[in-house]
Scaffold this active site. Sequence first.
Site, short mmCIF file in Angstrom:
data_model
loop_
_atom_site.label_atom_id
_atom_site.label_comp_id
_atom_site.label_asym_id
_atom_site.label_seq_id
_atom_site.Cartn_x
_atom_site.Cartn_y
_atom_site.Cartn_z
N LYS A 170 -7.69 8.21 -19.55
CA LYS A 170 -8.01 8.81 -20.85
C LYS A 170 -6.79 8.75 -21.79
O LYS A 170 -6.38 7.67 -22.15
CB LYS A 170 -8.55 10.23 -20.64
CG LYS A 170 -9.58 10.35 -19.50
CD LYS A 170 -10.91 9.69 -19.83
CE LYS A 170 -11.87 9.60 -18.64
NZ LYS A 170 -12.16 10.85 -17.94
N TYR A 212 -16.17 18.55 -15.30
CA TYR A 212 -16.38 17.10 -15.25
C TYR A 212 -17.42 16.75 -14.19
O TYR A 212 -17.28 17.13 -13.02
CB TYR A 212 -15.06 16.37 -14.99
CG TYR A 212 -15.27 14.89 -14.92
CD1 TYR A 212 -15.75 14.19 -16.02
CD2 TYR A 212 -15.06 14.19 -13.74
CE1 TYR A 212 -16.00 12.83 -15.95
CE2 TYR A 212 -15.30 12.83 -13.66
CZ TYR A 212 -15.77 12.16 -14.78
OH TYR A 212 -16.02 10.82 -14.70
N ARG A 233 0.83 -1.21 0.00
CA ARG A 233 0.00 0.00 0.00
C ARG A 233 0.86 1.26 0.00
O ARG A 233 0.39 2.35 -0.25
CB ARG A 233 -0.99 -0.01 1.18
CG ARG A 233 -2.06 1.06 1.09
CD ARG A 233 -3.37 0.78 1.85
NE ARG A 233 -3.26 -0.08 3.01
CZ ARG A 233 -2.71 0.28 4.18
NH1 ARG A 233 -2.23 1.49 4.35
NH2 ARG A 233 -2.66 -0.59 5.18
N ASP A 279 -6.64 20.25 -13.47
CA ASP A 279 -7.00 19.00 -14.15
C ASP A 279 -6.56 19.16 -15.61
O ASP A 279 -7.16 19.92 -16.37
CB ASP A 279 -8.51 18.78 -14.04
CG ASP A 279 -8.98 17.48 -14.67
OD1 ASP A 279 -8.29 16.96 -15.56
OD2 ASP A 279 -10.06 16.99 -14.27
C1 LIG Z 1 -12.68 11.21 -16.68
C2 LIG Z 1 -12.30 12.50 -16.06
C3 LIG Z 1 -12.04 12.59 -14.68
C4 LIG Z 1 -12.20 11.39 -13.75
O1 LIG Z 1 -11.28 10.37 -14.03
P1 LIG Z 1 -11.60 8.80 -13.73
O2 LIG Z 1 -10.34 8.16 -14.17
O3 LIG Z 1 -12.81 8.44 -14.53
O4 LIG Z 1 -11.84 8.67 -12.27
C5 LIG Z 1 -11.64 13.81 -14.17
N1 LIG Z 1 -11.52 14.89 -14.96
C6 LIG Z 1 -11.78 14.85 -16.28
C7 LIG Z 1 -11.63 16.09 -17.09
C8 LIG Z 1 -12.18 13.66 -16.87
O5 LIG Z 1 -12.45 13.63 -18.19
#
Ligand SMILES: *Cc1c(COP(=O)(O)O)cnc(C)c1O
Length: 351
Positions: free
Chosen positions: A190, A94, A43, A165
């Site tokens: 992504k 998001y 962990r 982000d």
């Molecule tokens: C998909 C996404 C998230 C969340 O990510 P996960 O891997 O699905 O938890 C956060 N910010 C943006 C802009 C996203 O497209």
Amino acid sequence: MDQHPETTAITAGRPEVAPDASLNPPVVLTSTFHSGGPIGYGRYGNQTWSALEDAIAALEGGSTLVFSSGMAAITAVFSTLPLGAPVVASNQGYSGVMTLLKSFHGSGRLEVRFVDLVDTQAVIDTMKGAAFLWLESPTNPCLDVADLATLIAEAKKMGIGVGVDNTFATPLVQNPLAMGADIVMHSVTKFLSGHSDVLMGSLSTNDPALLKRLSDARSFNGSIPGPFEAWLALRGVRTFPLRFNKAQESAKILVEKLTAHPKITRVRYPGFGAILSFEVDGTPEQTERVCESSTLIAHATSLGGVESLWERRRRWPIESASVPEQLIRLSVGCEHIDDIWADITAALASI
Ligand SMILES: *Cc1c(COP(=O)(O)O)cnc(C)c1O
């Protein structure tokens, strides 16, 4: 000369060169380690995570921690803030983050001030007395762009922490740490992993004390990724620039074609990247029918994979009411542009 990111994505996070050392990092599947080393327990660390972390850090700058999902990474950031801390965040972004922040605000965990990120002066005014600024640019799914350089500089002048982000822009387009941000976050799910087969998140920072707090949050919240998922994500990082550049090239062509299409009323595209959103001249039901009519583009959520995906965002009850009912978000993949366009025109012909 500094290496280009296309090269760094391929070279970073490799084992040391030695006779018969493996070219790729192995998947280290263990919950515990023999005593005497820096990790100790699964962990707290894992060599496969470290290889992926080194690769993302080489692209974004700073040091990186990987988490079990993008949302786990974001939750770790907010868990380091004191109870009731004033946070400035976008009023549109998001849906998972919007839902999380509204729930933190409702319970008193944080005092979230939601603001239109495109209105730079409004954000600056809202930042007075705040503890943290959370930026998402371009936003998901409306692709609004914030003036990151100005907002980060203003926040730093006021002594406010900043997290960005960077999922949509990726390090190929912008490097928020270089602009002075404290934290850069990715949904590694992504573009970085890129094959729609793994969920993962990351946080990168230049600040060693902050890195320690975020690392503790991961260890003690237990929001750790699996070693195999880390290995898959690193395999994806190797081709991330290749995939992103190809998809971006196609996205730019599609923006032109969609803008000229008589059944499209509006196309949103920030001028870079592989995500675009457009509004259909029709009802929500007709918009759904367009998404269901494609035979190449998958009717599915998520984005950033080699496969083109689209969906009507408002089909999700948690999506913001400010997102138009007729808005389709398209994540452009790496298929041949002519095949993608043929699929889109056929789907639009269904209404
Ligand atoms: C998909 C996404 C998230 C969340 O990510 P996960 O891997 O699905 O938890 C956060 N910010 C943006 C802009 C996203 O497209």
